[in-house]
Design a protein around this motif. Sequence first.
Motif, PDB file in Angstrom:
ATOM      1  N   GLN A 112       0.832  -1.207   0.000  1.00 18.02           N
ATOM      2  CA  GLN A 112       0.000   0.000   0.000  1.00 18.02           C
ATOM      3  C   GLN A 112       0.867   1.259   0.000  1.00 18.02           C
ATOM      4  OE1 GLN A 112      -2.808  -0.274   3.378  1.00 18.02           O
ATOM      5  NE2 GLN A 112      -4.409   0.043   1.869  1.00 18.02           N
ATOM      6  N   GLY A 113       1.929   1.240   0.796  1.00 20.27           N
ATOM      7  CA  GLY A 113       2.822   2.391   0.849  1.00 20.27           C
ATOM      8  C   GLY A 113       3.480   2.671  -0.485  1.00 20.27           C
ATOM      9  N   ILE A 114       3.882   1.600  -1.186  1.00 22.39           N
ATOM     10  CA  ILE A 114       4.480   1.761  -2.510  1.00 22.39           C
ATOM     11  C   ILE A 114       3.469   2.363  -3.478  1.00 22.39           C
ATOM     12  CG2 ILE A 114       5.451   0.516  -4.478  1.00 22.39           C
ATOM     13  CD1 ILE A 114       6.587  -1.497  -2.446  1.00 22.39           C
ATOM     14  N   GLY A 115       2.240   1.853  -3.436  1.00 20.60           N
ATOM     15  CA  GLY A 115       1.200   2.395  -4.317  1.00 20.60           C
ATOM     16  C   GLY A 115       0.900   3.848  -4.029  1.00 20.60           C
ATOM     17  N   ALA A 116       0.811   4.200  -2.742  1.00 22.20           N
ATOM     18  CA  ALA A 116       0.515   5.587  -2.369  1.00 22.20           C
ATOM     19  C   ALA A 116       1.629   6.526  -2.789  1.00 22.20           C
ATOM     20  CB  ALA A 116       0.281   5.676  -0.860  1.00 22.20           C
ATOM     21  N   ALA A 117       2.883   6.068  -2.687  1.00 19.36           N
ATOM     22  CA  ALA A 117       4.020   6.914  -3.052  1.00 19.36           C
ATOM     23  C   ALA A 117       4.061   7.181  -4.551  1.00 19.36           C
ATOM     24  CB  ALA A 117       5.323   6.253  -2.613  1.00 19.36           C
ATOM     25  N   ALA A 118       3.436   6.329  -5.351  1.00 21.68           N
ATOM     26  CA  ALA A 118       3.326   6.569  -6.794  1.00 21.68           C
ATOM     27  C   ALA A 118       2.081   7.381  -7.114  1.00 21.68           C
ATOM     28  CB  ALA A 118       3.293   5.238  -7.544  1.00 21.68           C
ATOM     29  N   LEU A 119       0.983   7.047  -6.465  1.00 16.52           N
ATOM     30  CA  LEU A 119      -0.312   7.660  -6.758  1.00 16.52           C
ATOM     31  C   LEU A 119      -0.352   9.146  -6.394  1.00 16.52           C
ATOM     32  CD1 LEU A 119      -3.619   5.995  -5.468  1.00 16.52           C
ATOM     33  CD2 LEU A 119      -3.289   8.454  -5.463  1.00 16.52           C
ATOM     34  N   SER A 120       0.113   9.474  -5.198  1.00 17.89           N
ATOM     35  CA  SER A 120      -0.069  10.823  -4.676  1.00 17.89           C
ATOM     36  C   SER A 120       0.642  11.899  -5.496  1.00 17.89           C
ATOM     37  CB  SER A 120       0.380  10.872  -3.214  1.00 17.89           C
ATOM     38  OG  SER A 120       0.103  12.130  -2.648  1.00 17.89           O
ATOM     39  N   PRO A 121       1.959  11.793  -5.743  1.00 20.75           N
ATOM     40  CA  PRO A 121       2.604  12.848  -6.541  1.00 20.75           C
ATOM     41  C   PRO A 121       2.132  12.878  -7.981  1.00 20.75           C
ATOM     42  CG  PRO A 121       4.137  11.059  -6.109  1.00 20.75           C
ATOM     43  CD  PRO A 121       2.932  10.793  -5.264  1.00 20.75           C
ATOM     44  N   ALA A 122       1.805  11.704  -8.537  1.00 19.20           N
ATOM     45  CA  ALA A 122       1.351  11.662  -9.934  1.00 19.20           C
ATOM     46  C   ALA A 122      -0.007  12.337 -10.090  1.00 19.20           C
ATOM     47  CB  ALA A 122       1.283  10.215 -10.423  1.00 19.20           C
ATOM     48  N   SER A 123      -0.872  12.221  -9.070  1.00 17.38           N
ATOM     49  CA  SER A 123      -2.198  12.840  -9.170  1.00 17.38           C
ATOM     50  C   SER A 123      -2.082  14.355  -9.266  1.00 17.38           C
ATOM     51  CB  SER A 123      -3.056  12.442  -7.964  1.00 17.38           C
ATOM     52  OG  SER A 123      -2.594  13.058  -6.779  1.00 17.38           O
ATOM     53  N   LEU A 124      -1.217  14.932  -8.444  1.00 17.40           N
ATOM     54  CA  LEU A 124      -1.050  16.381  -8.468  1.00 17.40           C
ATOM     55  C   LEU A 124      -0.321  16.834  -9.733  1.00 17.40           C
ATOM     56  CD1 LEU A 124      -1.691  18.908  -6.939  1.00 17.40           C
ATOM     57  CD2 LEU A 124       0.406  18.622  -5.631  1.00 17.40           C
ATOM     58  N   ALA A 125       0.632  16.027 -10.213  1.00 21.00           N
ATOM     59  CA  ALA A 125       1.341  16.370 -11.446  1.00 21.00           C
ATOM     60  C   ALA A 125       0.397  16.354 -12.640  1.00 21.00           C
ATOM     61  CB  ALA A 125       2.494  15.397 -11.673  1.00 21.00           C
TER      62      ALA A 125
END
Length: 492
Positions: A114-127
Amino acid sequence: MTASHTALGGRSNRAVLLTVTCLGQFMVLLDNTIVGAALPDMQHRLHTELTGLQWIVDAYVLLVAMLLLSGGIFADRFGRKRVYLTGVAVFTAASVLCSLAPSLGWLVAGRVLQGIGAAALSPASLALLAAAHPVPQERIKAIGLWAGLSGIGLAAGPVAGGVLTDAFGWPAIFLVNLPIGVVLLVLGLRSLEEARNPSASAIDVPGTVLSVLGVGALTYGLIEGGARGWTSPVILESFAAAAVLLAVFVAVEARRSAPMLPLRLFRQRLFTVSNTAMVVVGFALMGSSFFFSQFFVYVQGSSVLRAGLQTLPTTLAMVIVSPYAGRLAARYGFRIVVTTGLALAGLGLLALGMVHADTGYGNVWWRLGVVGIGFALTMSPLTGAAIQAVGPQEGGLASGISSTTRQIGAVLGVAVLGAVVRTRQSGGASFEAGLDSAFTAAGAITMVTAVFTGLWLARSKPSEDSATPGRSPDPGAVTTSDEANETSAKSR
């Protein structure tokens, strides 16, 4: 007519994009607070001790903390849509794994994913959101909506966690992510457009690996030390390994041309002080909130559902106050707002250290609210201070580092305050007494940090002290809702 249809189509696409990115960040932020409400049920059903609960929380936060900066670079280099959808898929699949976990080990493994997924999801969403809004004013408004709408997840977590756990047991708090993830994948595949940054930095693989291993070894020693004994060989070896790995990390980062963590930024006093304070914010906030539901369930005898509702004042105060923190910092300066916030949070935590089993909720909720108000006043201004300490072209990096330092503090807070409780219990004290000591320690550290920021949260060059403290983060930066709320406030 054609131009009108084009404009309408553009607005429609942007509305879908905003929905997809906000919902993704909502899912991540919901997970931050929903787990806390379910910890007592996890402890009962998984037959684990406090150490196991610490790993359930820290396994997730550790990976998010160490991979956030790399996640943003991955999105820029390999495609923001691709990284975002990959993050959603990993986070959703990991949530299902968590819900089906038959043991603590499987649950911790799911939390790592979950942590790996969140670390990819969160910055990419704002970008993705930033790339779709090239006009600065439109971008600021979009980021404000992203922060406000996704930030609802923070307040919804304790309530949703209490309701779901009480009705179906702790696995339900993870299964709630499945329909959200499926919707995001379907909408994202159909509506998102790919965007890249051809000039993005190279991935700092050595720095990423060393940081994960170093902080991971330190976390292991802090969490397991209370159970195994602080002088046991494995604990001493873990601390030694952490010291060596982190020293090598610093040496490697100092020599790389494009490091994950540019050490030169810490030559600016404003940058160093703001990030040091952010570590303490993560430490005290996450470390203390880890015990909120456990206090109400184990000390005061509340049900899981009631405990989830009783912890709400902290998150609700943060959601309400955070949007105004940036305005206050712009008007009165970083130093005054941050120091005031830390002092309030510290006083609230010290007050929680005096709460006992027979203390009525009417004398408890306001203490939780003061903690929430205090920390809400600190996070956006601290991020703004870190951004202002560097050049405009490095605002995104500074914002990302600020997020990372807060997450590192969160990892250490759960580990250290948990160790305080375990150490008190091993000495014969009750769980209630251990909690009092943990809250008091968190409050004292926060108060000392308030003095620290009151003295030093300023630029090292007096001529630059008068700079306007309201520069908004680079929209491609790694931020969370509390940091983006400064941008949200400016758009109102």
